[in-house]
Scaffold this active site. Structure first.
Site, PDB file in Angstrom:
ATOM      1  N   HIS A 158       0.842  -1.199   0.000  1.00 33.58           N
ATOM      2  CA  HIS A 158       0.000   0.000   0.000  1.00 33.58           C
ATOM      3  C   HIS A 158       0.877   1.248   0.000  1.00 33.58           C
ATOM      4  O   HIS A 158       2.071   1.177   0.321  1.00 33.58           O
ATOM      5  CB  HIS A 158      -0.909   0.047   1.236  1.00 33.58           C
ATOM      6  CG  HIS A 158      -2.151  -0.794   1.101  1.00 33.58           C
ATOM      7  ND1 HIS A 158      -2.170  -2.124   1.394  1.00 33.58           N
ATOM      8  CD2 HIS A 158      -3.412  -0.467   0.689  1.00 33.58           C
ATOM      9  CE1 HIS A 158      -3.388  -2.595   1.171  1.00 33.58           C
ATOM     10  NE2 HIS A 158      -4.163  -1.617   0.738  1.00 33.58           N
ATOM     11  N   LYS A 162      -0.472   4.821   4.664  1.00 34.74           N
ATOM     12  CA  LYS A 162      -1.401   3.884   5.323  1.00 34.74           C
ATOM     13  C   LYS A 162      -1.000   3.664   6.777  1.00 34.74           C
ATOM     14  O   LYS A 162       0.178   3.515   7.092  1.00 34.74           O
ATOM     15  CB  LYS A 162      -1.440   2.548   4.581  1.00 34.74           C
ATOM     16  CG  LYS A 162      -2.445   1.579   5.187  1.00 34.74           C
ATOM     17  CD  LYS A 162      -2.822   0.468   4.234  1.00 34.74           C
ATOM     18  CE  LYS A 162      -3.802  -0.516   4.876  1.00 34.74           C
ATOM     19  NZ  LYS A 162      -5.068   0.105   5.250  1.00 34.74           N
TER      20      LYS A 162
HETATM   21  P1  NAD Z   1      -7.487   9.443   4.779  1.00 34.14           P
HETATM   22  O1  NAD Z   1      -6.554   9.731   5.915  1.00 34.14           O
HETATM   23  O2  NAD Z   1      -7.200  10.040   3.453  1.00 34.14           O
HETATM   24  O3  NAD Z   1      -8.991   9.867   5.193  1.00 34.14           O
HETATM   25  C1  NAD Z   1      -9.521   9.792   6.501  1.00 34.14           C
HETATM   26  C2  NAD Z   1     -10.266  11.088   6.751  1.00 34.14           C
HETATM   27  O4  NAD Z   1     -10.904  11.025   8.048  1.00 34.14           O
HETATM   28  C3  NAD Z   1      -9.318  12.313   6.782  1.00 34.14           C
HETATM   29  O5  NAD Z   1      -9.786  13.314   5.888  1.00 34.14           O
HETATM   30  C4  NAD Z   1      -9.384  12.772   8.227  1.00 34.14           C
HETATM   31  O6  NAD Z   1      -9.226  14.179   8.383  1.00 34.14           O
HETATM   32  C5  NAD Z   1     -10.803  12.327   8.603  1.00 34.14           C
HETATM   33  N1  NAD Z   1     -11.032  12.350  10.062  1.00 34.14           N
HETATM   34  C6  NAD Z   1     -10.120  12.178  11.068  1.00 34.14           C
HETATM   35  N2  NAD Z   1     -10.708  12.386  12.266  1.00 34.14           N
HETATM   36  C7  NAD Z   1     -12.008  12.683  12.012  1.00 34.14           C
HETATM   37  C8  NAD Z   1     -13.132  12.995  12.837  1.00 34.14           C
HETATM   38  N3  NAD Z   1     -13.032  13.069  14.181  1.00 34.14           N
HETATM   39  N4  NAD Z   1     -14.316  13.242  12.227  1.00 34.14           N
HETATM   40  C9  NAD Z   1     -14.446  13.199  10.875  1.00 34.14           C
HETATM   41  N5  NAD Z   1     -13.409  12.924  10.050  1.00 34.14           N
HETATM   42  C10 NAD Z   1     -12.220  12.652  10.606  1.00 34.14           C
HETATM   43  O7  NAD Z   1      -7.555   7.858   4.694  1.00 34.14           O
HETATM   44  P2  NAD Z   1      -8.157   6.956   3.500  1.00 34.14           P
HETATM   45  O8  NAD Z   1      -7.055   6.499   2.618  1.00 34.14           O
HETATM   46  O9  NAD Z   1      -9.339   7.632   2.907  1.00 34.14           O
HETATM   47  O10 NAD Z   1      -8.613   5.663   4.319  1.00 34.14           O
HETATM   48  C11 NAD Z   1      -9.553   5.755   5.366  1.00 34.14           C
HETATM   49  C12 NAD Z   1      -9.838   4.350   5.908  1.00 34.14           C
HETATM   50  O11 NAD Z   1     -10.481   3.571   4.894  1.00 34.14           O
HETATM   51  C13 NAD Z   1      -8.586   3.557   6.326  1.00 34.14           C
HETATM   52  O12 NAD Z   1      -8.895   2.774   7.471  1.00 34.14           O
HETATM   53  C14 NAD Z   1      -8.337   2.653   5.121  1.00 34.14           C
HETATM   54  O13 NAD Z   1      -7.633   1.477   5.442  1.00 34.14           O
HETATM   55  C15 NAD Z   1      -9.763   2.351   4.728  1.00 34.14           C
HETATM   56  N6  NAD Z   1      -9.959   1.897   3.332  1.00 34.14           N
HETATM   57  C16 NAD Z   1     -10.845   0.905   3.152  1.00 34.14           C
HETATM   58  C17 NAD Z   1     -11.156   0.472   1.889  1.00 34.14           C
HETATM   59  C18 NAD Z   1     -12.220  -0.609   1.722  1.00 34.14           C
HETATM   60  O14 NAD Z   1     -12.548  -0.975   0.578  1.00 34.14           O
HETATM   61  N7  NAD Z   1     -12.796  -1.085   2.830  1.00 34.14           N
HETATM   62  C19 NAD Z   1     -10.541   1.045   0.781  1.00 34.14           C
HETATM   63  C20 NAD Z   1      -9.630   2.097   0.975  1.00 34.14           C
HETATM   64  C21 NAD Z   1      -9.359   2.523   2.278  1.00 34.14           C
END
Ligand code: NAD
Length: 275
Positions: A158, A162
């Site tokens: 990744h 991450k």
């Molecule tokens: P990212 O860091 O880009 O996004 C997370 C967002 O959450 C950020 O914008 C952050 O500011 C926000 N955040 C933090 N605290 C917060 C709060 N108190 N209230 C509201 N928002 C808040 O991360 P990402 O790459 O988008 O990934 C997010 C999650 O999704 C990770 O756990 C990742 O592993 C997971 N993911 C899952 C899949 C899937 O298919 N299940 C696919 C991609 C990513």
């Protein structure tokens, strides 16, 4: 198109949050709320410009209660503690349907989610792509057919931002392999190779992790005997694949009875589809 929904998106300015916003709008839904972290410079801003669209009238909020106010479904790809806090708010607000893509929950946090599923219809998946869902079934089948003399190794790569490791998808694939072997993953999971006594025991399932640049998500599951190797692989080419799957899950979840569901329920693929 399915019924038009009011969707609220947690972490709406994140990598996945923006993809979810775009996918929801593309599917003709209304995005009625979006949350971001306290202190985000985007709080109070309209969500449209986050994906290069004109203003929509919905602004970014730091309160899950405000973001969820007129939503029929909540989609959450954030971090474990934030997701759990939002579930509490959703139960109080009476938002009955939730899609969780966040990964990296501890076993205790997983148990909390199960408890919330007594009151909420929750679709939770470590990976919302159709390809990975199918890969899970193939891994389960291969592990059930190949004896414990075949080593099973899961390698994931990744992007370097991450947080959790191994990825939620790698653990899902590990679970599928362990199910194929008829033993819980907790009994077969081997730590990464490192140190003077790093040899693995026969039958264990090993995990390796790479972090590099902008990789969206690559997963390889290798079955190796002394005479041959079989590798099943998946590569995500665009984050939109997860967002599209999550929107499908949201459409499926609205109006469902409370419970904890997976993407296989949404796609109508029972885990035993491949015999
Ligand atoms: P990212 O860091 O880009 O996004 C997370 C967002 O959450 C950020 O914008 C952050 O500011 C926000 N955040 C933090 N605290 C917060 C709060 N108190 N209230 C509201 N928002 C808040 O991360 P990402 O790459 O988008 O990934 C997010 C999650 O999704 C990770 O756990 C990742 O592993 C997971 N993911 C899952 C899949 C899937 O298919 N299940 C696919 C991609 C990513």
């Amino acid at each position: 198109m399915s019924k038009k929904l009011n969707i609220a998106i947690a972490g709406i300015a994140g990598r996945m949050g923006r993809q979810l916003l775009q996918a929801a709008l593309d599917a003709g839904h209304t995005v009625s709320g979006g949350s971001e972290a306290p202190g985000s410079p985007l709080l109070g801003n309209d969500i449209g410009p986050l994906v290069g669209q004109p203003p929509t009238g919905t602004v970014v909020s730091n309160s899950p209660d405000t973001a969820a106010q007129s939503a029929s479904v909540w989609i959450d790809f954030t971090i474990p503690a934030v997701t759990l806090k939002s579930l509490q708010a959703l139960r109080e607000q009476g938002v009955g349907a939730v899609v969780i893509g966040t990964t990296g929950f501890t076993p205790e946090q997983e148990a909390e989610i199960e408890a919330f599923a007594n009151d909420l219809a929750i679709v939770k998946a470590g990976n919302f792509s159709l390809g990975v869902n199918l890969l899970q079934a193939l891994v389960r089948q291969a592990a059930s057919r190949l004896g414990t003399e075949w080593d099973i190794e899961i390698l994931e790569t990744h992007h370097s931002r991450k947080v959790d490791a191994p990825s939620g998808t790698a653990l899902m694939l590990g679970d599928a392999a362990a199910e194929g072997r008829g033993t819980p993953l907790s009994e077969l999971r081997a730590p990464p190779y490192d140190g003077a006594q790093a040899k693995r025991n026969s039958g264990e399932i090993g995990f390796s992790v790479r972090r590099s640049g902008g990789v969206i998500g690559d997963h390889d599951v290798t079955f190796g005997s002394d005479m041959e190797m079989l590798t099943l692989s998946h590569r995500a080419l665009d984050r939109a694949v997860f967002a599209t799957g999550a929107i499908k899950a949201a459409e499926w979840a609205v109006g469902r009875a409370p419970g904890l569901y997976g993407l296989d329920h949404v796609l109508g693929l029972a885990p035993s589809t491949l015999q």
